[in-house]
Design a protein around this motif. Structure first.
Motif, PDB file in Angstrom:
ATOM      1  N   ASN A  46     100.892 -19.765-107.968  1.00 18.28           N
ATOM      2  CA  ASN A  46     100.266 -18.618-108.963  1.00 18.28           C
ATOM      3  C   ASN A  46      99.169 -19.590-109.551  1.00 18.28           C
ATOM      4  N   PRO A  47      98.069 -18.713-110.282  1.00 18.04           N
ATOM      5  CA  PRO A  47      96.974 -19.250-110.784  1.00 18.04           C
ATOM      6  C   PRO A  47      97.565 -19.986-112.105  1.00 18.04           C
ATOM      7  N   ALA A  48      98.637 -19.679-112.607  1.00 19.95           N
ATOM      8  CA  ALA A  48      99.071 -20.606-113.985  1.00 19.95           C
ATOM      9  C   ALA A  48      99.530 -21.707-113.644  1.00 19.95           C
ATOM     10  N   ALA A 153      97.612  -8.399-130.036  1.00 22.08           N
ATOM     11  CA  ALA A 153      99.049  -7.947-129.673  1.00 22.08           C
ATOM     12  C   ALA A 153      98.809  -7.514-128.214  1.00 22.08           C
ATOM     13  N   ARG A 154      99.800  -7.710-127.587  1.00 17.96           N
ATOM     14  CA  ARG A 154      99.761  -7.516-125.972  1.00 17.96           C
ATOM     15  C   ARG A 154     100.506  -6.243-125.430  1.00 17.96           C
ATOM     16  N   GLY A 155     100.010  -5.496-124.484  1.00 18.20           N
ATOM     17  CA  GLY A 155     100.611  -4.427-124.075  1.00 18.20           C
ATOM     18  C   GLY A 155     100.051  -3.991-122.852  1.00 18.20           C
ATOM     19  N   GLY A 183      89.653  -6.591-107.221  1.00 17.94           N
ATOM     20  CA  GLY A 183      90.686  -5.663-106.319  1.00 17.94           C
ATOM     21  C   GLY A 183      91.485  -6.493-105.327  1.00 17.94           C
ATOM     22  N   ALA A 184      90.772  -7.608-104.681  1.00 14.85           N
ATOM     23  CA  ALA A 184      91.127  -8.326-103.715  1.00 14.85           C
ATOM     24  C   ALA A 184      92.341  -9.522-104.277  1.00 14.85           C
ATOM     25  N   SER A 185      92.367  -9.379-105.756  1.00 11.59           N
ATOM     26  CA  SER A 185      93.244 -10.567-106.121  1.00 11.59           C
ATOM     27  C   SER A 185      94.815 -10.092-105.929  1.00 11.59           C
ATOM     28  N   VAL A 186      95.854 -10.867-106.153  1.00 14.12           N
ATOM     29  CA  VAL A 186      97.254 -10.435-105.767  1.00 14.12           C
ATOM     30  C   VAL A 186      97.481  -9.404-106.801  1.00 14.12           C
ATOM     31  N   VAL A 187      97.185  -9.600-108.123  1.00  9.36           N
ATOM     32  CA  VAL A 187      97.447  -8.560-109.082  1.00  9.36           C
ATOM     33  C   VAL A 187      96.620  -7.162-108.870  1.00  9.36           C
ATOM     34  N   VAL A 205      87.213  -0.278-106.948  1.00 11.17           N
ATOM     35  CA  VAL A 205      87.449  -1.851-107.113  1.00 11.17           C
ATOM     36  C   VAL A 205      86.157  -2.635-106.956  1.00 11.17           C
ATOM     37  N   THR A 206      86.310  -3.855-107.634  1.00  8.91           N
ATOM     38  CA  THR A 206      85.215  -4.710-107.315  1.00  8.91           C
ATOM     39  C   THR A 206      86.003  -5.582-106.522  1.00  8.91           C
ATOM     40  N   ALA A 207      85.209  -6.091-105.563  1.00  7.78           N
ATOM     41  CA  ALA A 207      85.674  -7.381-104.479  1.00  7.78           C
ATOM     42  C   ALA A 207      84.574  -7.735-103.595  1.00  7.78           C
ATOM     43  N   SER A 208      85.061  -8.923-102.905  1.00  4.69           N
ATOM     44  CA  SER A 208      83.943  -9.293-101.888  1.00  4.69           C
ATOM     45  C   SER A 208      84.249  -8.122-100.774  1.00  4.69           C
ATOM     46  N   LEU A 209      82.925  -7.779-100.061  1.00  6.22           N
ATOM     47  CA  LEU A 209      82.792  -6.683 -99.226  1.00  6.22           C
ATOM     48  C   LEU A 209      83.779  -6.932 -97.959  1.00  6.22           C
ATOM     49  N   ASP A 250      91.554  -5.375-115.642  1.00  5.56           N
ATOM     50  CA  ASP A 250      90.743  -6.377-115.358  1.00  5.56           C
ATOM     51  C   ASP A 250      91.920  -7.233-114.771  1.00  5.56           C
ATOM     52  N   ALA A 251      92.009  -7.386-113.252  1.00  2.03           N
ATOM     53  CA  ALA A 251      93.029  -8.118-112.680  1.00  2.03           C
ATOM     54  C   ALA A 251      92.579  -9.489-112.557  1.00  2.03           C
ATOM     55  N   VAL A 252      91.560  -9.879-112.691  1.00  9.25           N
ATOM     56  CA  VAL A 252      91.033 -11.261-112.495  1.00  9.25           C
ATOM     57  C   VAL A 252      90.878 -11.919-113.922  1.00  9.25           C
ATOM     58  N   HIS A 253      90.965 -11.496-115.022  1.00 11.27           N
ATOM     59  CA  HIS A 253      90.503 -12.130-116.303  1.00 11.27           C
ATOM     60  C   HIS A 253      89.349 -12.961-116.121  1.00 11.27           C
ATOM     61  N   ALA A 254      88.426 -12.649-116.828  1.00  9.31           N
ATOM     62  CA  ALA A 254      87.103 -13.208-116.806  1.00  9.31           C
ATOM     63  C   ALA A 254      85.999 -12.364-116.433  1.00  9.31           C
ATOM     64  N   ILE A 291      97.822  -8.277-120.865  1.00 10.99           N
ATOM     65  CA  ILE A 291      99.171  -8.172-120.406  1.00 10.99           C
ATOM     66  C   ILE A 291      99.896  -9.291-120.583  1.00 10.99           C
ATOM     67  N   VAL A 292     101.061  -8.927-120.549  1.00 14.65           N
ATOM     68  CA  VAL A 292     102.266  -9.976-120.205  1.00 14.65           C
ATOM     69  C   VAL A 292     103.194  -9.558-119.297  1.00 14.65           C
ATOM     70  N   GLY A 293     102.854 -10.226-117.926  1.00 17.07           N
ATOM     71  CA  GLY A 293     103.621  -9.631-116.630  1.00 17.07           C
ATOM     72  C   GLY A 293     104.917 -10.546-116.614  1.00 17.07           C
ATOM     73  N   ARG A 339      93.205 -25.713-104.016  1.00 11.47           N
ATOM     74  CA  ARG A 339      92.137 -24.794-103.099  1.00 11.47           C
ATOM     75  C   ARG A 339      92.016 -23.461-104.049  1.00 11.47           C
ATOM     76  N   MET A 340      93.129 -23.290-104.859  1.00 10.78           N
ATOM     77  CA  MET A 340      92.919 -22.149-105.987  1.00 10.78           C
ATOM     78  C   MET A 340      92.060 -22.376-106.972  1.00 10.78           C
ATOM     79  N   LEU A 341      92.317 -23.414-107.594  1.00  6.54           N
ATOM     80  CA  LEU A 341      91.325 -23.928-108.573  1.00  6.54           C
ATOM     81  C   LEU A 341      89.824 -23.900-108.193  1.00  6.54           C
ATOM     82  N   SER A 346      91.262 -16.374-100.936  1.00 14.40           N
ATOM     83  CA  SER A 346      90.493 -15.325-100.929  1.00 14.40           C
ATOM     84  C   SER A 346      91.321 -13.945-100.154  1.00 14.40           C
ATOM     85  N   GLY A 347      91.894 -13.246-101.201  1.00 16.50           N
ATOM     86  CA  GLY A 347      92.705 -11.877-100.592  1.00 16.50           C
ATOM     87  C   GLY A 347      93.894 -12.261-100.253  1.00 16.50           C
ATOM     88  N   THR A 348      94.412 -13.452-100.415  1.00 15.63           N
ATOM     89  CA  THR A 348      95.819 -13.616-100.172  1.00 15.63           C
ATOM     90  C   THR A 348      96.512 -14.616-100.866  1.00 15.63           C
TER      91      THR A 348
END
Ligand SMILES: NC(=O)c1ccc[n+]([C@@H]2O[C@H](COP(=O)([O-])OP(=O)(O)OC[C@H]3O[C@@H](n4cnc5c(N)ncnc54)[C@H](OP(=O)(O)O)[C@@H]3O)[C@@H](O)[C@H]2O)c1
Length: 361
Positions: A46-48, A153-155, A183-187, A205-209, A250-254, A291-293, A339-341, A346-348
């Motif tokens: 996970n990115p975290a 505050a999150r929600g 849109g191609a991120s896991v979230v 969605v925004t994503a690589s085509l 915003d599924a990718v934050h940033a 969000i707090v997932g 590799r993630m860093l 990409s998309g996986t």
């Protein structure tokens, strides 16, 4: 599983501040009341895990997504038995090794665990817990009460929860639109699937085509090139189709820019997978929240979702994202995170099978 002299297992940890990922031997946890002991046959990266590698105490443990087979059932557990295949969110319990998924055996709260259908492998199962929870909670949690002035505050966006009876198609015919940034991120991929299931009319969605066909297959209705001027592309859609953006996820934050915030309809909502950027201005009733997932923080929601998740997955309502299995079990995690860093995933979802880890030297 545990004996007087506890059996050892292989685990991945950071053993000192700033230190590298290291394979160590630690005791297999003893099963506790209300818990399951699971052999972890799939663990997700996970990115975290590359963002936060600082422990509170050392060794520090991080794995937070897993799937596997129940090997022990604690007292007072109902609904699970030995041999069941399950998926779960590991606990970022940096004080406590037992509940993370970068190890061969993990302890999990039975009421926060879902059954994994036979049609889904443990590696695929490990690609579900956090991405799906983040998408689901971001959509269904109530927008936070800001009456105390806490703008951080999150929600979430306050929609119906996708696992509730009657969620299928519940928004069909209302002309609901969502913009998923990333849109191609896991979230993002889980967010698209939930929005489609609940009957959103337009899922932009925004994503690589290169991901366009796959994302349309999941339910995206419009794929906007993430490398183009997305603000301009969306304004074109606004002009052509009378687009009114009530919800941006915003599924990718940033990724979110002021141009995208300004495209929100008055009283529209932005939910973000990460902390909100202070420089963005929200006017005209527009609002934003992060969000707090986590099913461990939002236990009641987590329990409700996990109770129904096995059936939902079995019915194919939500499909696991594509996975890439890294070799050498837990020994493959460090390279995968690197590799993630570097933005090379990409998309996986990268996953490992901890039981394939070779002996700790
Ligand atoms: N708040 C929470 O509780 C919570 C929980 C889970 C995750 N998160 C956060 O959510 C984010 C996504 O996590 P994840 O696991 O879904 O990530 P991920 O799948 O590893 O993200 C990689 C994907 O995101 C795409 N991407 C990256 N930047 C983008 C941008 N600016 N615009 C469009 N697409 C972009 C990449 O696109 P390409 O295919 O073009 O390379 C790639 O497909 C991370 O920041 C993570 O820390 C937060």
């Amino acid at each position: 599983m545990a004996s007087e002299q506890q059996q050892q297992q292989k685990a991945l940890a950071i053993t000192a501040k700033g230190g590298p990922w290291t394979l160590i031997a630690i005791p297999i946890p003893e099963v506790e009341r209300g818990n399951l002991l699971v052999r972890v046959e799939g663990a997700g990266l996970n990115p975290a895990h590359w963002k936060f590698q600082t422990g509170v105490v050392y060794p520090a443990f991080f794995g937070s997504e897993g799937a596997g087979t129940v090997v022990e059932v604690g007292e007072d557990v109902t609904g699970f038995e030995k041999g069941d295949r399950v998926l779960f969110q590991g606990k970022a319990g940096w004080f406590n090794a037992s509940r993370n998924t970068f190890q061969e055996y993990a302890l999990v709260d039975a009421d926060l665990t879902a059954k994994l259908p036979q049609s889904i492998s443990c590696l695929q199962g490990a690609a579900i817990p956090i991405g799906l929870t983040t998408a689901a909670f971001g959509l269904c949690q109530a927008f936070p009460d800001r009456s105390d002035g806490n703008t951080q505050a999150r929600g979430g966006a306050g929609l119906k929860a996708f696992w509730e009876p009657g969620a299928e198609g519940c928004y069909a015919g209302e002309g609901k639109t969502i913009l998923v940034l990333g849109g191609a991120s896991v979230v993002g991929q889980y967010c698209i699937q939930i929005a489609r299931y609940m009957g959103f009319s337009r899922i932009i969605v925004t994503a690589s085509l290169k991901h366009e066909t796959h994302l349309r297959g999941l339910g995206a209705t419009h794929v906007v090139d993430r490398y183009a001027d997305t603000g301009a592309s969306l304004r074109t859609l606004e002009d052509k189709e009378g687009l009114k953006l009530e919800l941006v996820f915003d599924a990718v934050h940033a990724a979110v820019t002021q141009a995208e915030v300004d495209l929100l309809a008055p009283n529209g909502t932005l939910v973000s997978a990460g902390p909100l950027h202070d420089e963005l201005l929200f006017e005209g009733g527009r609002r934003a929240t992060a969000i707090v997932g986590s099913v461990h923080i939002h236990r009641e929601l987590g329990k409700e979702m996990n109770k129904r998740l096995g059936g939902i997955l079995e019915a194919g309502v939500i499909k696991p994202v594509r996975v890439e299995k890294l070799s050498a079990g837990l020994a493959g995690v460090a390279d995968g995170l690197d590799r993630m860093l570097r933005g090379q995933v990409s998309g996986t979802k990268l996953v490992v099978n901890p039981t394939e880890t070779r002996d700790v030297v």
